[in-house]
Structures are given as C-alpha cells and as structure tokens.
Design a protein around this motif. Structure first.
Motif, PDB file in Angstrom:
ATOM      1  N   ALA A 190       5.955  19.148   6.272  1.00 56.97           N
ATOM      2  CA  ALA A 190       6.966  18.111   6.065  1.00 56.97           C
ATOM      3  C   ALA A 190       7.153  17.208   7.285  1.00 56.97           C
ATOM      4  O   ALA A 190       7.315  15.987   7.143  1.00 56.97           O
ATOM      5  N   VAL A 191       7.128  17.778   8.475  1.00 52.06           N
ATOM      6  CA  VAL A 191       7.305  16.959   9.678  1.00 52.06           C
ATOM      7  C   VAL A 191       6.166  15.957   9.812  1.00 52.06           C
ATOM      8  O   VAL A 191       6.379  14.770  10.067  1.00 52.06           O
ATOM      9  N   ARG A 192       4.956  16.425   9.601  1.00 55.19           N
ATOM     10  CA  ARG A 192       3.790  15.536   9.714  1.00 55.19           C
ATOM     11  C   ARG A 192       3.811  14.462   8.630  1.00 55.19           C
ATOM     12  O   ARG A 192       3.428  13.314   8.872  1.00 55.19           O
ATOM     13  N   VAL A 193       4.249  14.830   7.430  1.00 56.88           N
ATOM     14  CA  VAL A 193       4.351  13.857   6.352  1.00 56.88           C
ATOM     15  C   VAL A 193       5.295  12.734   6.751  1.00 56.88           C
ATOM     16  O   VAL A 193       4.991  11.544   6.582  1.00 56.88           O
TER      17      VAL A 193
ATOM     18  N   GLU B 272       0.665   5.097   8.936  1.00 56.83           N
ATOM     19  CA  GLU B 272      -0.745   5.438   9.142  1.00 56.83           C
ATOM     20  C   GLU B 272      -1.308   6.218   7.959  1.00 56.83           C
ATOM     21  O   GLU B 272      -0.811   7.286   7.595  1.00 56.83           O
ATOM     22  N   GLY B 273      -2.355   5.680   7.363  1.00 59.97           N
ATOM     23  CA  GLY B 273      -3.050   6.384   6.297  1.00 59.97           C
ATOM     24  C   GLY B 273      -2.285   6.512   5.001  1.00 59.97           C
ATOM     25  O   GLY B 273      -2.676   7.289   4.126  1.00 59.97           O
TER      26      GLY B 273
ATOM     27  N   ALA C  73       0.805  -1.221   0.000  1.00 55.55           N
ATOM     28  CA  ALA C  73       0.000   0.000   0.000  1.00 55.55           C
ATOM     29  C   ALA C  73       0.835   1.266   0.000  1.00 55.55           C
ATOM     30  O   ALA C  73       0.302   2.358  -0.173  1.00 55.55           O
ATOM     31  N   GLY C  74       2.143   1.138   0.202  1.00 49.48           N
ATOM     32  CA  GLY C  74       3.014   2.306   0.194  1.00 49.48           C
ATOM     33  C   GLY C  74       3.322   2.782  -1.210  1.00 49.48           C
ATOM     34  O   GLY C  74       2.879   2.204  -2.206  1.00 49.48           O
TER      35      GLY C  74
END
Length: 323
Positions: free
Chosen positions: A289-292, A300-301, A117-118
């Motif tokens: 960018a940090v959250r990515v 996750e997601g 899924a990646g």
C-alpha cells in the motif's frame, strides 16, 4: 486524503483511519437490522457469500470491513473480479459525463481530459467512447504515456508544459475554437484558468474534480493555510462556466439510487456485455500500500487504475507482481 486535506469526510482529518476508497469483496456475515436505520435498501437481497462492491470512502485497505447494507452494490458470481470489474470509483467518469452540472449533450463535439492516463482520466475516455464515440478527445499526460493515450482514442498533449501553453495547444489543435468541456483534476489556479481558456469562448465549460494543488510537493501534508489557494471560491465566482463535481457528495451520497441504477444498469451492464473493458494498469498486494500511494503521488508508471488484491487465490490466479 493521503495528505490530510480531504474535506468531505471528517474521519480523515487526523491520522488513525484506514484509507481505501472503494472495494469488491464477499459478505462474510450480516448484522441484525437496526430499528433506527434509515436504509431504503431491502435487507433480504443480500446473503452471506454474496459478491458485492462499495464506495467505502475509507477502510478498503483491509482484509475485512463493516458497511451498511445500503452502501453495497450486488455483483454476480460470474463477474471478473480483477481484469474487467468496474469499481464504484469508476463512476466518477460516468457522473461527470451524465450527472454533473455540465453533462454531455447532442451538441458536444470535443473534450479536454486532464491527467488522462490516470484512473479517472482513463475511465472518462473509455466511457465517452461508450456513450458518444463521435466526440473528439484531447488529454494531458507525460510524453512517455502518449502511446497509451492514443490507444484510448485521445490526442495527447504534454502535461509538463506550462498551463498557458497547454491551453494554446488545445486551441491550435481545434483550429482556434477550443473544446466544449474540459475536466481538470488538480485544483491549481493556473490550471483552472488554463482549462477555461482552452474551452470555446463564452460558452465552454470546466468541471473540476480535484484539490491536489494544495498538497505539499513531497506529498506528506498540505501547504500552510496562508499559502493555500481556494479552488472552490475560484470556481464559484465563475459558476456559469465552471463547477466542481464530487462523486461522493453529488452522486454516491447525494443520489444513491441514481448511482446504483447507473452502476448496475449502464456501466456494469456494458462491462458484462464486453462493450467496456476498464484498464487495470497494475495489480498489487495489500502490503504494498505504501508503494502504491508513492506511485499515485508521483504519477510514475500509472496507466489506468491500480488494484490491490487481499485474496491469495486471486493473486495466484492472476499472476500479480510486487515490483
């Protein structure tokens, strides 16, 4: 790279570099040619305002960057920059399938794709469907992503199972035979052994493409040297059936002209003709960018590839979100 363990580029060993593996952008200025340059790319083919792509390896998390001309791949003004564009990183999939130690052949009938899924796993599934639609695909992912895997034509296997059980599941689904080739993305000893066990006895192959196993659980660094596993050595001891594939070393840097021909003549052509539509799971802004990277570390997601937009006009056009 996020954890300081990317061994293929000395610039990433210590903090202070700008990450970002590949990019699509517009040329704002051209430098003067260097007398010592070894570039084989005709300089006159690029002009200010041209749309290009590149596998920069580092530096793409930015509004501007500087690159040698021979690291640029030309695009057309009509190319869809967000929803259909094929970034060079997607070439990992094509390289594995066509330019690795164990490429697809007329006799290949089944594959196992780790982390399907990646971004890379999704690209592998899509490119297989483009090149050899008859091949049966099995792939590991979280149960919440099973429907997504099936939409790619992949039979999903629960990635949270112990590695040995994953191998057993592959055997069960293939009537005990196993698959022809398995793609493993973590570099963990148990996973590498299980992926090999999931292939056909004596002849099945494993291609490894990652070193995530030596990243600390919190994603903030590498495990202590004494506790680290050597995936390269493990694979080298089984070279007849296992190999590592580096899209940078083996393909982008090692065979630049072949990479360019494959990018422009095979995959980009397929995108332009509508035969290949890369999955873009989510759009982000550069400030996210940090959250990515937190998402990428946890998985996750993550469905397909994630893109960051630095252009305000593109962001407004495609209605991205920052949540």
């Amino acid at each position: 790279m996020r954890a300081g363990g990317y061994v293929r580029d000395l610039r990433t060993r210590n903090p202070g570099f700008t990450p970002g593996y590949d990019l699509v952008g517009v040329i704002e200025a051209l430098g003067k040619p260097s007398l010592s340059s070894t570039s084989t790319h005709p300089q006159h083919t690029f002009r200010t305002g041209d749309l290009v792509a590149s596998m920069s390896v580092i530096g793409a998390y930015a509004t501007h960057t500087t690159l040698p001309l021979d690291e640029l791949l030309p695009l057309r003004p009509s190319d869809d920059l967000v929803q259909k564009i094929l970034t060079p990183r997607s070439m990992t999939a094509y390289g594995l399938l066509a330019r690795s130690a164990f490429p697809l052949s007329a006799s290949t009938s089944s594959l196992l794709i780790g982390s399907v899924a990646g971004g890379v796993g999704t690209a592998i599934a899509q490119v297989v469907r483009l090149l050899s639609p008859h091949i049966r695909l099995l792939g590991t992912c979280s149960p919440s992503k099973f429907a997504f895997a099936r939409s790619l034509g992949v039979e999903p296997i629960d990635r949270t199972l112990p590695p040995a059980q994953i191998a057993a599941s592959v055997r069960a689904l293939t009537g005990g035979a196993g698959v022809d080739i398995a793609y493993e993305a973590t570099g963990a000893e148990a996973n590498l052994a299980a992926w090999l066990a999931a292939t056909k006895d004596g002849v099945g192959k494993v291609l490894a493409i990652g070193f995530l196993a030596n990243v600390r659980g919190d994603g903030a660094g590498m495990v202590a040297a004494g506790a680290a596993f050597d995936p390269v050595g493990f694979v080298a001891e089984r070279a007849e059936r296992m190999s590592f594939f580096s899209v940078t070393g083996d393909y982008w840097r090692g065979r630049r002209e072949v990479f360019r021909e494959d990018f422009e003549g095979v995959l980009l052509r397929a995108v332009r003709e509508g035969r290949l539509q890369p999955v873009v799971g989510k759009l982000w802004r550069l400030e996210d960018a940090v959250r990515v990277n937190e998402r990428l570390a946890s998985g996750e997601g993550v469905l397909g590839k994630m893109e960051m937009l630095v252009d305000d006009e593109l962001w407004r056009e495609f209605g991205g979100e920052t949540t």
